[in-house]
Design a protein around this motif. Structure first.
Motif, PDB file in Angstrom:
ATOM      1  N   VAL A 225       0.876  -1.168   0.000  1.00 29.53           N
ATOM      2  CA  VAL A 225       0.000   0.000   0.000  1.00 29.53           C
ATOM      3  C   VAL A 225       0.921   1.229   0.000  1.00 29.53           C
ATOM      4  CG1 VAL A 225      -0.268  -0.087   2.531  1.00 29.53           C
ATOM      5  CG2 VAL A 225      -1.890   1.215   1.147  1.00 29.53           C
ATOM      6  N   PRO A 226       0.956   1.980  -1.100  1.00 26.61           N
ATOM      7  CA  PRO A 226       1.911   3.087  -1.232  1.00 26.61           C
ATOM      8  C   PRO A 226       1.463   4.327  -0.462  1.00 26.61           C
ATOM      9  CG  PRO A 226       0.562   2.941  -3.205  1.00 26.61           C
ATOM     10  CD  PRO A 226       0.151   1.780  -2.322  1.00 26.61           C
ATOM     11  N   PHE A 227       2.422   5.213  -0.222  1.00 23.97           N
ATOM     12  CA  PHE A 227       2.111   6.471   0.462  1.00 23.97           C
ATOM     13  C   PHE A 227       1.010   7.233  -0.275  1.00 23.97           C
ATOM     14  CE2 PHE A 227       6.798   6.430   1.797  1.00 23.97           C
ATOM     15  CZ  PHE A 227       6.510   5.828   3.009  1.00 23.97           C
ATOM     16  N   ARG A 228       1.067   7.206  -1.589  1.00 25.03           N
ATOM     17  CA  ARG A 228       0.125   8.005  -2.379  1.00 25.03           C
ATOM     18  C   ARG A 228      -1.317   7.522  -2.246  1.00 25.03           C
ATOM     19  NH1 ARG A 228       2.901   5.064  -6.538  1.00 25.03           N
ATOM     20  NH2 ARG A 228       1.520   3.622  -7.667  1.00 25.03           N
ATOM     21  N   ALA A 229      -1.520   6.355  -1.640  1.00 22.49           N
ATOM     22  CA  ALA A 229      -2.884   5.864  -1.432  1.00 22.49           C
ATOM     23  C   ALA A 229      -3.627   6.734  -0.428  1.00 22.49           C
ATOM     24  CB  ALA A 229      -2.864   4.410  -0.957  1.00 22.49           C
ATOM     25  N   GLY A 230      -2.865   7.507   0.360  1.00 21.49           N
ATOM     26  CA  GLY A 230      -3.514   8.405   1.316  1.00 21.49           C
ATOM     27  C   GLY A 230      -4.115   7.663   2.498  1.00 21.49           C
ATOM     28  N   LEU A 231      -5.165   8.234   3.061  1.00 24.85           N
ATOM     29  CA  LEU A 231      -5.785   7.657   4.245  1.00 24.85           C
ATOM     30  C   LEU A 231      -6.494   6.352   3.898  1.00 24.85           C
ATOM     31  CD1 LEU A 231      -6.482   8.021   7.259  1.00 24.85           C
ATOM     32  CD2 LEU A 231      -8.584   9.157   6.529  1.00 24.85           C
ATOM     33  N   ASN A 232      -6.250   5.340   4.715  1.00 21.55           N
ATOM     34  CA  ASN A 232      -6.957   4.062   4.609  1.00 21.55           C
ATOM     35  C   ASN A 232      -7.136   3.526   6.023  1.00 21.55           C
ATOM     36  OD1 ASN A 232      -4.577   2.175   5.242  1.00 21.55           O
ATOM     37  ND2 ASN A 232      -3.776   3.434   3.561  1.00 21.55           N
ATOM     38  N   LEU A 233      -7.933   2.490   6.158  1.00 22.76           N
ATOM     39  CA  LEU A 233      -8.226   1.994   7.504  1.00 22.76           C
ATOM     40  C   LEU A 233      -7.008   1.410   8.203  1.00 22.76           C
ATOM     41  CD1 LEU A 233     -11.802   0.448   7.124  1.00 22.76           C
ATOM     42  CD2 LEU A 233     -11.118   2.666   8.052  1.00 22.76           C
ATOM     43  N   GLY A 234      -5.983   1.016   7.431  1.00 26.52           N
ATOM     44  CA  GLY A 234      -4.761   0.525   8.053  1.00 26.52           C
ATOM     45  C   GLY A 234      -4.055   1.598   8.856  1.00 26.52           C
ATOM     46  N   VAL A 235      -4.161   2.845   8.411  1.00 23.90           N
ATOM     47  CA  VAL A 235      -3.562   3.958   9.150  1.00 23.90           C
ATOM     48  C   VAL A 235      -4.197   4.051  10.537  1.00 23.90           C
ATOM     49  CG1 VAL A 235      -3.234   6.450   9.197  1.00 23.90           C
ATOM     50  CG2 VAL A 235      -3.045   5.223   7.024  1.00 23.90           C
ATOM     51  N   LEU A 236      -5.486   3.735  10.615  1.00 23.31           N
ATOM     52  CA  LEU A 236      -6.221   3.847  11.872  1.00 23.31           C
ATOM     53  C   LEU A 236      -6.101   2.585  12.732  1.00 23.31           C
ATOM     54  CD1 LEU A 236      -9.464   5.488  10.439  1.00 23.31           C
ATOM     55  CD2 LEU A 236      -7.454   6.628  11.390  1.00 23.31           C
ATOM     56  N   SER A 237      -6.032   1.435  12.079  1.00 23.36           N
ATOM     57  CA  SER A 237      -6.031   0.172  12.832  1.00 23.36           C
ATOM     58  C   SER A 237      -4.666  -0.205  13.374  1.00 23.36           C
ATOM     59  CB  SER A 237      -6.533  -0.964  11.937  1.00 23.36           C
ATOM     60  OG  SER A 237      -5.586  -1.267  10.919  1.00 23.36           O
ATOM     61  N   GLY A 238      -3.605   0.144  12.662  1.00 28.03           N
ATOM     62  CA  GLY A 238      -2.288  -0.366  13.005  1.00 28.03           C
ATOM     63  C   GLY A 238      -2.145  -1.801  12.514  1.00 28.03           C
ATOM     64  N   SER A 239      -0.997  -2.384  12.754  1.00 24.94           N
ATOM     65  CA  SER A 239      -0.722  -3.748  12.276  1.00 24.94           C
ATOM     66  C   SER A 239      -1.633  -4.770  12.960  1.00 24.94           C
ATOM     67  CB  SER A 239       0.739  -4.107  12.550  1.00 24.94           C
ATOM     68  OG  SER A 239       1.607  -3.208  11.911  1.00 24.94           O
ATOM     69  N   PHE A 240      -2.018  -5.797  12.206  1.00 25.23           N
ATOM     70  CA  PHE A 240      -2.821  -6.887  12.778  1.00 25.23           C
ATOM     71  C   PHE A 240      -2.742  -8.108  11.877  1.00 25.23           C
ATOM     72  CE2 PHE A 240      -5.682  -4.527  10.003  1.00 25.23           C
ATOM     73  CZ  PHE A 240      -6.368  -5.515   9.315  1.00 25.23           C
ATOM     74  N   VAL A 241      -3.130  -9.242  12.428  1.00 19.77           N
ATOM     75  CA  VAL A 241      -3.171 -10.508  11.695  1.00 19.77           C
ATOM     76  C   VAL A 241      -4.554 -11.117  11.852  1.00 19.77           C
ATOM     77  CG1 VAL A 241      -2.162 -12.811  11.440  1.00 19.77           C
ATOM     78  CG2 VAL A 241      -0.724 -10.899  12.178  1.00 19.77           C
ATOM     79  N   LEU A 242      -5.107 -11.614  10.759  1.00 25.91           N
ATOM     80  CA  LEU A 242      -6.368 -12.365  10.779  1.00 25.91           C
ATOM     81  C   LEU A 242      -6.050 -13.834  10.512  1.00 25.91           C
ATOM     82  CD1 LEU A 242      -8.586  -9.930   8.705  1.00 25.91           C
ATOM     83  CD2 LEU A 242      -9.282 -10.852  10.924  1.00 25.91           C
ATOM     84  N   LEU A 243      -6.430 -14.694  11.443  1.00 20.75           N
ATOM     85  CA  LEU A 243      -6.176 -16.128  11.313  1.00 20.75           C
ATOM     86  C   LEU A 243      -7.492 -16.855  11.075  1.00 20.75           C
ATOM     87  CD1 LEU A 243      -4.104 -15.741  14.424  1.00 20.75           C
ATOM     88  CD2 LEU A 243      -3.033 -16.941  12.543  1.00 20.75           C
ATOM     89  N   GLU A 244      -7.556 -17.581   9.963  1.00 22.86           N
ATOM     90  CA  GLU A 244      -8.742 -18.376   9.646  1.00 22.86           C
ATOM     91  C   GLU A 244      -8.368 -19.853   9.662  1.00 22.86           C
ATOM     92  OE1 GLU A 244     -11.021 -16.855   6.205  1.00 22.86           O
ATOM     93  OE2 GLU A 244      -9.533 -15.256   6.203  1.00 22.86           O
TER      94      GLU A 244
END
Length: 294
Positions: free
Chosen positions: A210-229
């Motif tokens: 996800v490049p800098f130019r993508a701007g604001l996205n939910l990852g900026v708000l959530s921080g790092s995480f892992v989803l395990l299925e």
């Protein structure tokens, strides 16, 4: 138990949920059940959240209190024996961060791992020198032997996506920040970036940036995480609920409530939309490696 190598994390969680459901059906609060069993509330909480193994005798006592059917009691006693199984990493549990052995058990049992990382290459994809640079800098004063053991565990985890039988499906989103931060120095970082390109060419691994130019996205708000299925049962149901893992500086967080999982699912979907394609991402990573190699 899903596999002999998964350790006791999954059966502990399964047993905890069964016992919690039985207690709720018996309409007993955690406090009342603890008093009746002559245990602390903290012990009851650890059992119901899968934080500890259990003896069959303890399970039998709980089932008797909850008036569980005989056949269910026997099933849970058998499951209690599986909670004592040890994963391959348990010999080095003394050098793992607190609670991380729980994550390793879940990771080992997962069918799909989706991860967003904002600052560092995910542990599963790290080269030995990159991992060593992080571990040497992250825990000042750690003995070389401790660092060696922790690095060995990290390298052993790569078997999850390289094994021939049921390799895990990896979907990784990396912030552009990671590509520009020379952990361990330019040489180590170039090696790491080229490792990402190699791993990203595997059929079961998708790495996107996800490049800098993508701007604001939910990852900026959530921080790092892992989803395990987790794998599905013969009835098509997940063998374990999808779990969110977030690794913090002072501790780990595990979330599996539907609302919590849904929010992270939405965050990952939003990140995915803001990413470069797989092909463009690997090209971008190669360009970053060339730039750092100058």
């Amino acid at each position: 138990m899903l596999e002999g190598t998964t350790g006791s994390t999954v059966p502990r969680r399964q047993l905890g949920r069964y016992l919690r459901d039985l207690r709720n059906r018996a309409r007993l609060t955690l406090k009342v059940a603890a008093v009746e069993l002559e245990w602390s509330e903290a012990k009851m909480w650890r059992i119901e959240t899968g934080q500890t193994s259990l003896r069959s005798l303890d399970v039998e006592a709980m089932c008797r209190l909850y008036d569980a059917p005989v056949d269910q009691t026997e099933m849970l006693k058998a499951l209690a024996k599986e909670t004592k199984a040890k994963g391959w990493w348990m010999a080095d549990n003394d050098v793992l961060p607190e609670g991380f052995s729980i994550y390793l058990g879940l990771e080992e049992a997962a069918a799909r791992v989706r991860s967003y990382e904002s600052d560092l290459v995910p542990g599963l994809l790290q080269t030995e020198r990159y991992a060593r640079a992080i571990m040497g800098g992250g825990k000042r004063g750690a003995a070389p032997e401790e660092i060696n053991r922790r690095v060995q565990i990290r390298m052993a985890r790569k078997a999850l996506y390289t094994r021939s039988t049921r390799p895990v499906d990896l979907q990784i989103v990396l912030s552009e920040t990671i590509l520009k931060r020379p952990i361990g120095g330019p040489e180590v970082m170039v090696e790491q970036l080229r490792e990402l390109i190699t791993v990203g060419s595997r059929a079961n691994v998708t790495i996107r940036v996800v490049p800098f130019r993508a701007g604001l996205n939910l990852g900026v708000l959530s921080g790092s995480f892992v989803l395990l299925e987790f794998p599905t049962t013969s009835k098509g149901q997940p063998s374990e609920p999808t779990t969110v893992y977030a690794d913090g500086y002072t501790g780990s967080l595990f979330l599996d409530k539907p609302a919590e999982v849904e929010r992270h699912e939405l965050a990952f979907a939003d990140l995915w939309e803001h990413c470069l394609s797989q092909t463009d991402s690997l090209t971008y990573i190669e360009a970053a490696a060339r730039e750092m190699d100058r």
